[in-house]
Write a protein that holds these residues in place. Structure first.
Motif, PDB file in Angstrom:
ATOM      1  N   ALA A 123      -8.029  -3.835  -3.567  1.00 38.72           N
ATOM      2  CA  ALA A 123      -7.308  -4.460  -2.462  1.00 38.72           C
ATOM      3  C   ALA A 123      -5.803  -4.285  -2.623  1.00 38.72           C
ATOM      4  O   ALA A 123      -5.084  -4.025  -1.645  1.00 38.72           O
ATOM      5  CB  ALA A 123      -7.664  -5.941  -2.365  1.00 38.72           C
ATOM      6  N   VAL A 124      -5.314  -4.409  -3.846  1.00 35.06           N
ATOM      7  CA  VAL A 124      -3.874  -4.247  -4.089  1.00 35.06           C
ATOM      8  C   VAL A 124      -3.443  -2.817  -3.769  1.00 35.06           C
ATOM      9  O   VAL A 124      -2.420  -2.593  -3.098  1.00 35.06           O
ATOM     10  CB  VAL A 124      -3.530  -4.611  -5.544  1.00 35.06           C
ATOM     11  CG1 VAL A 124      -2.081  -4.263  -5.861  1.00 35.06           C
ATOM     12  CG2 VAL A 124      -3.783  -6.099  -5.795  1.00 35.06           C
ATOM     13  N   MET A 125      -4.227  -1.832  -4.199  1.00 38.34           N
ATOM     14  CA  MET A 125      -3.866  -0.436  -3.928  1.00 38.34           C
ATOM     15  C   MET A 125      -3.903  -0.129  -2.434  1.00 38.34           C
ATOM     16  O   MET A 125      -3.006   0.528  -1.897  1.00 38.34           O
ATOM     17  CB  MET A 125      -4.804   0.501  -4.692  1.00 38.34           C
ATOM     18  CG  MET A 125      -4.573   0.527  -6.188  1.00 38.34           C
ATOM     19  SD  MET A 125      -5.526   1.828  -7.020  1.00 38.34           S
ATOM     20  CE  MET A 125      -7.202   1.250  -6.743  1.00 38.34           C
ATOM     21  N   LEU A 126      -4.941  -0.611  -1.755  1.00 37.89           N
ATOM     22  CA  LEU A 126      -5.035  -0.362  -0.315  1.00 37.89           C
ATOM     23  C   LEU A 126      -3.898  -1.054   0.427  1.00 37.89           C
ATOM     24  O   LEU A 126      -3.321  -0.496   1.371  1.00 37.89           O
ATOM     25  CB  LEU A 126      -6.382  -0.838   0.213  1.00 37.89           C
ATOM     26  CG  LEU A 126      -7.624  -0.088  -0.281  1.00 37.89           C
ATOM     27  CD1 LEU A 126      -8.877  -0.692   0.329  1.00 37.89           C
ATOM     28  CD2 LEU A 126      -7.538   1.399   0.044  1.00 37.89           C
ATOM     29  N   SER A 127      -3.567  -2.269   0.007  1.00 44.60           N
ATOM     30  CA  SER A 127      -2.473  -2.989   0.648  1.00 44.60           C
ATOM     31  C   SER A 127      -1.149  -2.247   0.483  1.00 44.60           C
ATOM     32  O   SER A 127      -0.358  -2.135   1.429  1.00 44.60           O
ATOM     33  CB  SER A 127      -2.370  -4.402   0.062  1.00 44.60           C
ATOM     34  OG  SER A 127      -1.303  -5.121   0.635  1.00 44.60           O
ATOM     35  N   ARG A 128      -0.910  -1.725  -0.702  1.00 42.38           N
ATOM     36  CA  ARG A 128       0.329  -0.977  -0.933  1.00 42.38           C
ATOM     37  C   ARG A 128       0.371   0.315  -0.119  1.00 42.38           C
ATOM     38  O   ARG A 128       1.450   0.832   0.192  1.00 42.38           O
ATOM     39  CB  ARG A 128       0.468  -0.667  -2.425  1.00 42.38           C
ATOM     40  CG  ARG A 128       0.776  -1.893  -3.283  1.00 42.38           C
ATOM     41  CD  ARG A 128       0.743  -1.563  -4.760  1.00 42.38           C
ATOM     42  NE  ARG A 128       1.083  -2.731  -5.581  1.00 42.38           N
ATOM     43  CZ  ARG A 128       0.932  -2.793  -6.902  1.00 42.38           C
ATOM     44  NH1 ARG A 128       0.427  -1.729  -7.564  1.00 42.38           N
ATOM     45  NH2 ARG A 128       1.264  -3.883  -7.558  1.00 42.38           N
ATOM     46  N   ALA A 129      -0.811   0.837   0.243  1.00 38.86           N
ATOM     47  CA  ALA A 129      -0.867   2.090   1.009  1.00 38.86           C
ATOM     48  C   ALA A 129      -0.583   1.877   2.490  1.00 38.86           C
ATOM     49  O   ALA A 129      -0.241   2.842   3.197  1.00 38.86           O
ATOM     50  CB  ALA A 129      -2.242   2.738   0.838  1.00 38.86           C
ATOM     51  N   ILE A 130      -0.709   0.648   2.972  1.00 41.15           N
ATOM     52  CA  ILE A 130      -0.602   0.395   4.418  1.00 41.15           C
ATOM     53  C   ILE A 130       0.697   0.929   5.008  1.00 41.15           C
ATOM     54  O   ILE A 130       0.673   1.646   6.021  1.00 41.15           O
ATOM     55  CB  ILE A 130      -0.794  -1.101   4.722  1.00 41.15           C
ATOM     56  CG1 ILE A 130      -2.269  -1.482   4.537  1.00 41.15           C
ATOM     57  CG2 ILE A 130      -0.323  -1.444   6.134  1.00 41.15           C
ATOM     58  CD1 ILE A 130      -2.553  -2.975   4.637  1.00 41.15           C
ATOM     59  N   PRO A 131       1.867   0.644   4.439  1.00 35.70           N
ATOM     60  CA  PRO A 131       3.102   1.150   5.069  1.00 35.70           C
ATOM     61  C   PRO A 131       3.310   2.650   4.908  1.00 35.70           C
ATOM     62  O   PRO A 131       4.204   3.219   5.547  1.00 35.70           O
ATOM     63  CB  PRO A 131       4.209   0.357   4.349  1.00 35.70           C
ATOM     64  CG  PRO A 131       3.611  -0.022   3.039  1.00 35.70           C
ATOM     65  CD  PRO A 131       2.157  -0.255   3.298  1.00 35.70           C
ATOM     66  N   HIS A 132       2.496   3.294   4.090  1.00 31.87           N
ATOM     67  CA  HIS A 132       2.652   4.739   3.846  1.00 31.87           C
ATOM     68  C   HIS A 132       1.632   5.578   4.614  1.00 31.87           C
ATOM     69  O   HIS A 132       1.712   6.806   4.582  1.00 31.87           O
ATOM     70  CB  HIS A 132       2.530   5.019   2.346  1.00 31.87           C
ATOM     71  CG  HIS A 132       3.519   4.258   1.523  1.00 31.87           C
ATOM     72  ND1 HIS A 132       4.878   4.532   1.527  1.00 31.87           N
ATOM     73  CD2 HIS A 132       3.356   3.195   0.683  1.00 31.87           C
ATOM     74  CE1 HIS A 132       5.505   3.686   0.724  1.00 31.87           C
ATOM     75  NE2 HIS A 132       4.609   2.864   0.204  1.00 31.87           N
ATOM     76  N   ARG A 133       0.677   4.930   5.268  1.00 36.62           N
ATOM     77  CA  ARG A 133      -0.315   5.672   6.040  1.00 36.62           C
ATOM     78  C   ARG A 133       0.261   6.028   7.408  1.00 36.62           C
ATOM     79  O   ARG A 133       0.563   5.168   8.221  1.00 36.62           O
ATOM     80  CB  ARG A 133      -1.592   4.835   6.237  1.00 36.62           C
ATOM     81  CG  ARG A 133      -2.691   5.597   7.008  1.00 36.62           C
ATOM     82  CD  ARG A 133      -3.331   4.748   8.066  1.00 36.62           C
ATOM     83  NE  ARG A 133      -2.400   4.194   9.010  1.00 36.62           N
ATOM     84  CZ  ARG A 133      -1.921   4.832  10.074  1.00 36.62           C
ATOM     85  NH1 ARG A 133      -2.262   6.082  10.331  1.00 36.62           N
ATOM     86  NH2 ARG A 133      -1.060   4.224  10.890  1.00 36.62           N
ATOM     87  N   HIS A 134       0.410   7.327   7.674  1.00 32.13           N
ATOM     88  CA  HIS A 134       0.894   7.791   8.963  1.00 32.13           C
ATOM     89  C   HIS A 134       0.034   8.958   9.413  1.00 32.13           C
ATOM     90  O   HIS A 134      -0.349   9.806   8.598  1.00 32.13           O
ATOM     91  CB  HIS A 134       2.357   8.246   8.884  1.00 32.13           C
ATOM     92  CG  HIS A 134       3.290   7.238   8.295  1.00 32.13           C
ATOM     93  ND1 HIS A 134       3.412   5.961   8.794  1.00 32.13           N
ATOM     94  CD2 HIS A 134       4.140   7.318   7.232  1.00 32.13           C
ATOM     95  CE1 HIS A 134       4.301   5.297   8.072  1.00 32.13           C
ATOM     96  NE2 HIS A 134       4.750   6.091   7.115  1.00 32.13           N
ATOM     97  N   THR A 135      -0.261   9.024  10.693  1.00 33.47           N
ATOM     98  CA  THR A 135      -0.976  10.176  11.224  1.00 33.47           C
ATOM     99  C   THR A 135      -0.122  11.416  11.040  1.00 33.47           C
ATOM    100  O   THR A 135       1.063  11.436  11.391  1.00 33.47           O
ATOM    101  CB  THR A 135      -1.294   9.973  12.712  1.00 33.47           C
ATOM    102  OG1 THR A 135      -2.133   8.820  12.841  1.00 33.47           O
ATOM    103  CG2 THR A 135      -2.004  11.179  13.292  1.00 33.47           C
ATOM    104  N   ASN A 136      -0.720  12.457  10.470  1.00 36.83           N
ATOM    105  CA  ASN A 136       0.022  13.682  10.144  1.00 36.83           C
ATOM    106  C   ASN A 136      -0.517  14.826  11.007  1.00 36.83           C
ATOM    107  O   ASN A 136      -1.648  15.274  10.816  1.00 36.83           O
ATOM    108  CB  ASN A 136      -0.122  14.003   8.655  1.00 36.83           C
ATOM    109  CG  ASN A 136       0.842  15.076   8.201  1.00 36.83           C
ATOM    110  OD1 ASN A 136       1.149  16.005   8.944  1.00 36.83           O
ATOM    111  ND2 ASN A 136       1.329  14.964   6.968  1.00 36.83           N
ATOM    112  N   ARG A 137       0.284  15.289  11.958  1.00 45.74           N
ATOM    113  CA  ARG A 137      -0.129  16.362  12.871  1.00 45.74           C
ATOM    114  C   ARG A 137       0.489  17.702  12.478  1.00 45.74           C
ATOM    115  O   ARG A 137       0.572  18.616  13.294  1.00 45.74           O
ATOM    116  CB  ARG A 137       0.242  15.996  14.311  1.00 45.74           C
ATOM    117  CG  ARG A 137      -0.383  14.679  14.783  1.00 45.74           C
ATOM    118  CD  ARG A 137      -0.039  14.357  16.232  1.00 45.74           C
ATOM    119  NE  ARG A 137      -0.645  13.084  16.626  1.00 45.74           N
ATOM    120  CZ  ARG A 137      -0.029  11.909  16.545  1.00 45.74           C
ATOM    121  NH1 ARG A 137       1.225  11.848  16.080  1.00 45.74           N
ATOM    122  NH2 ARG A 137      -0.638  10.805  16.913  1.00 45.74           N
TER     123      ARG A 137
END
Length: 343
Positions: A123-137
């Motif tokens: 949960a901690v790792m996924l939470s830290r990933a939230i602001p870094h997840r962006h759709t990459n086209r």
């Protein structure tokens, strides 16, 4: 949450004006960082005593692409997953109910603040990933995603009731062919073009929609048919570049095709996307054929009774810019007000 001494101390409070305490505020900001179709951000939140109600916002449904609200509901499911992950990473168990009140179809979920817990590492790792997840086209490298990483992504989807199937080369080519056909069909549809214009128009200080910097380039060979967000804006048409020859494509399936399954699909999708972010894998959603019933039917696994809910491209690529987000105040419903509209 409101009025409890424990809540006031640990930051989970809600004041009389509906403003969340700092911990709950962080969880809600994580929720609104979820992906959504055309970055419509079709969610609203109502804060009650130790509970967050998550509503769909029908006013943000794409009438042309999403007449049933399936993609809207998947988007809200992704926000629910982010909210749950953020709560758990901050030491409280999220207790979720989907569509708890048949009289309020826009009330998608209630997420109650459960008991305290030591935050799990995942949960901690996924939470830290939230602001870094962006759709990459953008184009991805030719480096393949390792099988063990793909297995992790499939396992992440299974946690939420989804079945993420990575396509082998023949199936991948067939899926991309269907995506390509959908993209070509949409380009000549005046209603689609008008809707696309609405959500890609460059308006100063706009906090939703797809900004020009997120359009991405165009695959010169059309091997990877990314949606053409520059279709209506010739001055911002995408540069033509070469994409990877052998993209990694996966299809997310669920066993049903109703609003509850769409919410589950959104959560399965988002857990897979966040897991990919943790593993350094970039992601692109390719939803075009899922918006056309006869093309979506081609992607079903009829033998297993599964329906396609999302198509995802995985790979390694340069960072992608974030899309804008509305402010938290824009999506909060005052706790004393009537619930969100149901139609």
């Amino acid at each position: 949450m409101r009025g409890g001494s424990e809540a006031m101390i640990n930051g989970w409070s809600v004041d009389s004006d509906g403003r969340p305490g700092p911990v709950l505020d962080a969880c809600l900001r994580a929720a609104i960082a979820a992906p959504s179709v055309h970055n419509t951000q079709p969610w609203r939140f109502r804060l009650l005593d130790r509970m967050v109600e998550v509503y769909t916002d029908p006013s943000r449904r794409l009438a042309v692409l999403d007449p049933t609200g399936r993609e809207l509901t998947i988007s809200v499911g992704a926000a629910v997953l982010n909210l749950r992950v953020a709560m758990l990473a901050r030491g409280r168990v999220p207790v979720m109910r989907l569509f708890p009140d048949p009289a309020q179809p826009s009330l998608a979920a209630q997420v109650r603040l459960g008991p305290s817990v030591t935050p799990p590492d995942t949960a901690v790792m996924l939470s830290r990933a939230i602001p870094h997840r962006h759709t990459n086209r953008r184009p991805f490298s030719a480096v393949p995603v390792p099988p063990e990483v793909l297995a992790d992504l499939a396992a992440a989807a299974r946690v939420e009731g989804g079945d993420l199937v990575v396509a082998d080369p023949p199936v991948r080519d067939a899926v991309l062919s269907v995506v390509r056909a959908a993209e070509h069909r949409r380009r000549t549809d005046p209603a689609y073009r008008a809707e696309l214009d609405e959500w890609t128009r460059d308006i100063p200080h706009r906090r939703d929609g797809v900004p020009p910097e997120a359009f991405g380039p165009w695959d010169a060979l059309e091997l990877v048919p990314i949606r053409d967000f520059g279709l209506i804006q010739p001055l911002r048409r995408r540069a033509r570049v070469s994409f990877e020859d052998e993209p990694t494509i996966a299809v997310l399936y669920t066993a049903g095709d109703n609003p509850s399954e769409w919410l589950r699909a959104g959560q399965a999708l988002q857990r897979a996307l966040l897991t990919a972010t943790v593993r350094g894998v970039a992601t692109t959603l390719m939803t075009q054929p899922l918006e056309i019933p006869e093309l979506r039917a081609l992607l079903a696994d009829s033998a297993a009774g599964l329906v396609a809910q999302a198509i995802i491209r995985f790979g390694y690529g340069p960072p992608s810019p974030p899309s804008p987000r509305r402010s938290l105040s824009d999506v909060l419903i005052h706790p004393e007000s009537a619930p969100a509209p149901t139609s």
